[in-house]
Design a protein around this motif. Structure first.
Motif, PDB file in Angstrom:
ATOM      1  N   PRO A  20       3.939 -15.039 -14.331  1.00 43.33           N
ATOM      2  CA  PRO A  20       4.817 -14.200 -13.497  1.00 43.33           C
ATOM      3  C   PRO A  20       6.298 -14.362 -13.757  1.00 43.33           C
ATOM      4  CG  PRO A  20       3.041 -15.143 -12.169  1.00 43.33           C
ATOM      5  CD  PRO A  20       2.974 -15.803 -13.516  1.00 43.33           C
ATOM      6  N   TRP A  21       6.709 -15.420 -14.474  1.00 45.32           N
ATOM      7  CA  TRP A  21       8.139 -15.681 -14.650  1.00 45.32           C
ATOM      8  C   TRP A  21       8.593 -15.611 -16.098  1.00 45.32           C
ATOM      9  CZ3 TRP A  21       4.767 -19.185 -12.201  1.00 45.32           C
ATOM     10  CH2 TRP A  21       4.638 -18.956 -10.831  1.00 45.32           C
ATOM     11  N   GLU A  22       7.662 -15.558 -17.027  1.00 44.14           N
ATOM     12  CA  GLU A  22       8.043 -15.522 -18.440  1.00 44.14           C
ATOM     13  C   GLU A  22       7.001 -14.758 -19.250  1.00 44.14           C
ATOM     14  OE1 GLU A  22       8.980 -18.481 -22.250  1.00 44.14           O
ATOM     15  OE2 GLU A  22       8.478 -19.329 -20.292  1.00 44.14           O
ATOM     16  N   VAL A  23       7.495 -13.872 -20.116  1.00 41.36           N
ATOM     17  CA  VAL A  23       6.630 -13.156 -21.062  1.00 41.36           C
ATOM     18  C   VAL A  23       7.299 -13.257 -22.426  1.00 41.36           C
ATOM     19  CG1 VAL A  23       5.645 -10.940 -21.754  1.00 41.36           C
ATOM     20  CG2 VAL A  23       5.744 -11.563 -19.329  1.00 41.36           C
ATOM     21  N   SER A  24       6.640 -13.934 -23.368  1.00 44.15           N
ATOM     22  CA  SER A  24       7.209 -14.072 -24.701  1.00 44.15           C
ATOM     23  C   SER A  24       6.100 -14.338 -25.708  1.00 44.15           C
ATOM     24  CB  SER A  24       8.236 -15.222 -24.748  1.00 44.15           C
ATOM     25  OG  SER A  24       7.612 -16.458 -24.433  1.00 44.15           O
ATOM     26  N   ALA A  25       6.364 -13.963 -26.957  1.00 42.37           N
ATOM     27  CA  ALA A  25       5.434 -14.216 -28.057  1.00 42.37           C
ATOM     28  C   ALA A  25       6.116 -15.104 -29.080  1.00 42.37           C
ATOM     29  CB  ALA A  25       4.985 -12.901 -28.696  1.00 42.37           C
ATOM     30  N   LYS A  26       5.333 -15.923 -29.764  1.00 42.93           N
ATOM     31  CA  LYS A  26       5.870 -16.877 -30.721  1.00 42.93           C
ATOM     32  C   LYS A  26       6.552 -16.168 -31.882  1.00 42.93           C
ATOM     33  CE  LYS A  26       4.465 -20.940 -33.413  1.00 42.93           C
ATOM     34  NZ  LYS A  26       3.307 -21.774 -33.830  1.00 42.93           N
ATOM     35  N   GLU A  27       7.733 -16.640 -32.231  1.00 49.53           N
ATOM     36  CA  GLU A  27       8.490 -16.153 -33.395  1.00 49.53           C
ATOM     37  C   GLU A  27       8.679 -14.638 -33.367  1.00 49.53           C
ATOM     38  OE1 GLU A  27       6.441 -17.601 -36.787  1.00 49.53           O
ATOM     39  OE2 GLU A  27       6.931 -19.705 -36.407  1.00 49.53           O
ATOM     40  N   GLY A  28       8.916 -14.096 -32.166  1.00 45.33           N
ATOM     41  CA  GLY A  28       9.219 -12.676 -32.048  1.00 45.33           C
ATOM     42  C   GLY A  28       8.044 -11.752 -32.268  1.00 45.33           C
ATOM     43  N   GLY A  29       6.830 -12.263 -32.208  1.00 44.06           N
ATOM     44  CA  GLY A  29       5.658 -11.424 -32.418  1.00 44.06           C
ATOM     45  C   GLY A  29       5.338 -10.567 -31.203  1.00 44.06           C
ATOM     46  N   LEU A 191      -3.282 -29.009  -5.204  1.00 44.57           N
ATOM     47  CA  LEU A 191      -2.069 -29.105  -6.010  1.00 44.57           C
ATOM     48  C   LEU A 191      -2.405 -29.048  -7.498  1.00 44.57           C
ATOM     49  CD1 LEU A 191       0.956 -29.552  -6.347  1.00 44.57           C
ATOM     50  CD2 LEU A 191       0.550 -32.020  -6.113  1.00 44.57           C
ATOM     51  N   ASN A 192      -3.462 -29.750  -7.900  1.00 43.01           N
ATOM     52  CA  ASN A 192      -3.856 -29.723  -9.314  1.00 43.01           C
ATOM     53  C   ASN A 192      -4.202 -28.311  -9.762  1.00 43.01           C
ATOM     54  OD1 ASN A 192      -3.482 -32.425  -9.793  1.00 43.01           O
ATOM     55  ND2 ASN A 192      -5.608 -32.995  -9.341  1.00 43.01           N
ATOM     56  N   LYS A 193      -4.901 -27.576  -8.896  1.00 44.45           N
ATOM     57  CA  LYS A 193      -5.276 -26.213  -9.269  1.00 44.45           C
ATOM     58  C   LYS A 193      -4.046 -25.326  -9.372  1.00 44.45           C
ATOM     59  CE  LYS A 193      -9.254 -24.960  -8.587  1.00 44.45           C
ATOM     60  NZ  LYS A 193     -10.615 -24.642  -8.076  1.00 44.45           N
ATOM     61  N   ALA A 194      -3.117 -25.460  -8.426  1.00 36.53           N
ATOM     62  CA  ALA A 194      -1.882 -24.665  -8.467  1.00 36.53           C
ATOM     63  C   ALA A 194      -1.080 -24.976  -9.725  1.00 36.53           C
ATOM     64  CB  ALA A 194      -1.046 -24.926  -7.220  1.00 36.53           C
ATOM     65  N   MET A 195      -1.007 -26.242 -10.102  1.00 38.28           N
ATOM     66  CA  MET A 195      -0.283 -26.601 -11.315  1.00 38.28           C
ATOM     67  C   MET A 195      -0.975 -26.046 -12.547  1.00 38.28           C
ATOM     68  SD  MET A 195       0.811 -30.516 -10.317  1.00 38.28           S
ATOM     69  CE  MET A 195       1.768 -30.801 -11.802  1.00 38.28           C
ATOM     70  N   GLY A 196      -2.311 -26.023 -12.539  1.00 32.28           N
ATOM     71  CA  GLY A 196      -3.044 -25.470 -13.668  1.00 32.28           C
ATOM     72  C   GLY A 196      -2.870 -23.975 -13.807  1.00 32.28           C
ATOM     73  N   ILE A 197      -2.815 -23.268 -12.665  1.00 30.39           N
ATOM     74  CA  ILE A 197      -2.681 -21.804 -12.703  1.00 30.39           C
ATOM     75  C   ILE A 197      -1.257 -21.388 -13.052  1.00 30.39           C
ATOM     76  CG2 ILE A 197      -2.839 -19.680 -11.352  1.00 30.39           C
ATOM     77  CD1 ILE A 197      -4.846 -21.165  -9.536  1.00 30.39           C
ATOM     78  N   PHE A 198      -0.286 -22.007 -12.388  1.00 29.04           N
ATOM     79  CA  PHE A 198       1.094 -21.517 -12.453  1.00 29.04           C
ATOM     80  C   PHE A 198       2.024 -22.385 -13.311  1.00 29.04           C
ATOM     81  CE2 PHE A 198      -0.649 -20.077  -8.353  1.00 29.04           C
ATOM     82  CZ  PHE A 198      -0.536 -18.712  -8.525  1.00 29.04           C
ATOM     83  N   GLY A 199       1.564 -23.540 -13.746  1.00 26.77           N
ATOM     84  CA  GLY A 199       2.392 -24.372 -14.597  1.00 26.77           C
ATOM     85  C   GLY A 199       3.499 -25.105 -13.874  1.00 26.77           C
ATOM     86  N   PHE A 200       3.363 -25.292 -12.553  1.00 22.81           N
ATOM     87  CA  PHE A 200       4.375 -26.035 -11.826  1.00 22.81           C
ATOM     88  C   PHE A 200       4.454 -27.480 -12.351  1.00 22.81           C
ATOM     89  CE2 PHE A 200       3.071 -23.114  -8.167  1.00 22.81           C
ATOM     90  CZ  PHE A 200       4.102 -22.226  -8.425  1.00 22.81           C
ATOM     91  N   SER A 201       5.636 -28.057 -12.245  1.00 27.51           N
ATOM     92  CA  SER A 201       5.833 -29.448 -12.679  1.00 27.51           C
ATOM     93  C   SER A 201       6.519 -30.227 -11.578  1.00 27.51           C
ATOM     94  CB  SER A 201       6.693 -29.489 -13.947  1.00 27.51           C
ATOM     95  OG  SER A 201       8.047 -29.167 -13.639  1.00 27.51           O
ATOM     96  N   GLY A 202       6.674 -31.515 -11.808  1.00 27.84           N
ATOM     97  CA  GLY A 202       7.338 -32.371 -10.835  1.00 27.84           C
ATOM     98  C   GLY A 202       8.802 -32.045 -10.641  1.00 27.84           C
ATOM     99  N   GLU A 203       9.375 -31.248 -11.532  1.00 27.60           N
ATOM    100  CA  GLU A 203      10.783 -30.865 -11.415  1.00 27.60           C
ATOM    101  C   GLU A 203      10.991 -29.645 -10.536  1.00 27.60           C
ATOM    102  OE1 GLU A 203      13.170 -32.820 -12.749  1.00 27.60           O
ATOM    103  OE2 GLU A 203      11.432 -34.068 -13.244  1.00 27.60           O
TER     104      GLU A 203
END
Length: 455
Positions: A20-29, A191-203
């Motif tokens: 939901p917060w980032e959409v990008s492809a490697k090396e401009g693909g 919390l583990n599931k939320a981090m797995g789905i959304f990529g949240f971190s300790g920061e």
């Protein structure tokens, strides 16, 4: 469970990031949508479903369906099954108000949702996630709320039916039954599931961790007791871009445990930036996007200077081998917004075989987008604060499942509205009349609705 598939496959997507917060492809693909379908576990929207939509609604499928802009789904076939049996459903979509003006990519879900509302004759709830943008974009609460109302004006200008549409902002509406559903969802997701789905971190601050239930629960009808009292089994269909899928994969996992139907989704690809198809338009780069506030001159300049061309580097070479349509942004934009299928295929054939030059294609795109943006600008200028208040009022919608009645708009109704509210300037009145001329009947009907409410 659906959530588990995402967690297992998350490490396999290092060549592209879609959340939901980032959409990008490697090396401009380019974004690999087939891989996304496999990774997320949704289904491809095939011709049989599109043909079925046409049969059930007795109208031509929207251009976004015909051309594969909306390309994936979850349980859309089940919604159509229920509709064919005579069961009802409601629509839910939303907008994160982080900028003053919308670009064309922001309009796509609303244009498509308006078509679904009219075709299936169903109610719609639109969530403005001003709380989310306050947390993710470092905006103040007050600025987030202001942007929500400004964005609501652009949404209303798309022509939604005020008698079938409820727009709400999280800061204003969350509470009561809505909040109860949020708490129920939050208790079901570790919390583990939320981090797995959304990529949240300790920061990340804890506000981000608390947000997913807010976007989840509009897909439960009991979150809107003023609209759907006693209709807890009502199905919900969510039109959205595929980067929003993680929210609703979580929601679909939780819904049966709370006694609700899983929301169905119909998902779109991303509207590419002018510079190329390696992601989606970005509000942070004004030259990557066409905005609904751009002038005709700005639109022409952006297309001519920044729209990536698949044409060849010399006329001779272009005449010989033609354009590469797979990377040509003007052709891709025309595929979104040029309504005439025959003209689009003609342009693709002539341009792809070298008989049409890049400048000619860009000229046609400039005409199409200029007309579209000007039509939206006229409609937007006619939207008053009173209209926003009408769409956002917490109220029942007694006729939300009824077929539309022929538009019965007369000058006397408009005059009564002006007299009672004294809020429209002469310019705004002129804009409403212009909207009637260009066919934005829903916007004019909103004026009549308010007129009747004041009398």
């Amino acid at each position: 469970m659906e959530v588990d598939k995402k967690e297992e496959l998350a490490s396999d997507s290092s060549d592209q990031t879609v959340n939901p917060w980032e959409v990008s492809a490697k090396e401009g693909g380019k974004i690999d949508y087939d891989k996304l379908i496999d990774q997320f576990g949704c289904q491809r929207l095939d011709d049989s479903l599109i043909d079925r939509v046409q049969r059930l609604t007795s109208r031509q499928p929207h251009v976004f369906l015909r051309r594969g802009v909306f390309f994936a789904h979850r349980d859309f076939n089940e919604v159509l099954d229920a509709y064919e049996r005579g069961d009802k459903f409601y629509l839910y979509t939303g907008r994160g108000p982080s900028s003053e003006a919308l670009h064309l990519g922001h309009l796509i879900p609303f244009m498509f949702t308006k078509y679904l509302q009219e075709a299936f004759k169903v109610p719609l709830v639109i969530q403005l996630t001003d709380d989310e943008k306050c947390m993710w974009k470092n905006l103040s609460v007050e600025e987030s709320q202001r942007l929500a109302r400004e964005n609501a004006k652009d949404i209303i200008a798309c022509g939604f039916d005020v008698t079938k549409t409820f727009i709400f902002s999280d800061f204003d509406y969350v509470g009561g039954a809505f909040y109860k559903n949020m708490v129920k969802v939050a208790k079901c997701v570790t919390l583990n599931k939320a981090m797995g789905i959304f990529g949240f971190s300790g920061e990340d601050h804890i506000g981000k961790l608390s947000f997913p239930p807010v976007q989840a629960v509009p897909s439960f009808p009991s979150s809107f007791p003023h609209l759907f009292p006693g209709k807890d089994k009502l199905r919900c269909l969510i039109p959205c871009a595929i980067d929003q899928d993680p929210y609703f994969r979580m929601t679909r996992d939780v819904a049966p445990r709370l006694g609700y139907s899983k929301p169905a989704l119909i998902e779109s690809s991303f509207f590419p930036a002018l510079q190329g198809e390696n992601g989606k338009m970005s509000a942070s780069d004004p030259n990557s996007a066409i905005y609904v506030t751009d002038t005709a001159k700005e639109i022409k300049n952006k297309i001519n200077r920044y729209a990536f061309s698949g044409g060849q580097d010399s006329i001779e070479k272009h005449r010989e081998i033609g354009a590469n349509l797979e990377v040509d942004i003007p052709v891709k934009y025309l595929s979104f917004f040029l309504e005439d299928d025959t003209e689009l295929e003609h342009i693709k054939k002539e341009y792809g075989e070298g008989r049409m030059l890049t400048g000619e294609v860009k000229k046609r795109l400039t005409e199409v987008l200029t007309e579209m943006v000007e039509r939206h600008r006229m409609a937007r200028a006619a939207v008053t604060d009173e209209m926003v208040d009408a769409f956002m009022a917490v109220r029942p919608l007694p006729n939300m499942f009824e077929s539309e009645k022929p538009l019965d708009f007369v000058g006397s109704s408009l005059c009564r509205y002006y007299h009672c509210t004294r809020s429209m300037t002469r310019t705004q009145r002129k804009r409403v009349e212009e909207c009637l001329e260009v066919g934005n009947g829903c916007l004019v009907a909103t004026v009549k609705y308010l007129s009747n409410s004041y009398n």
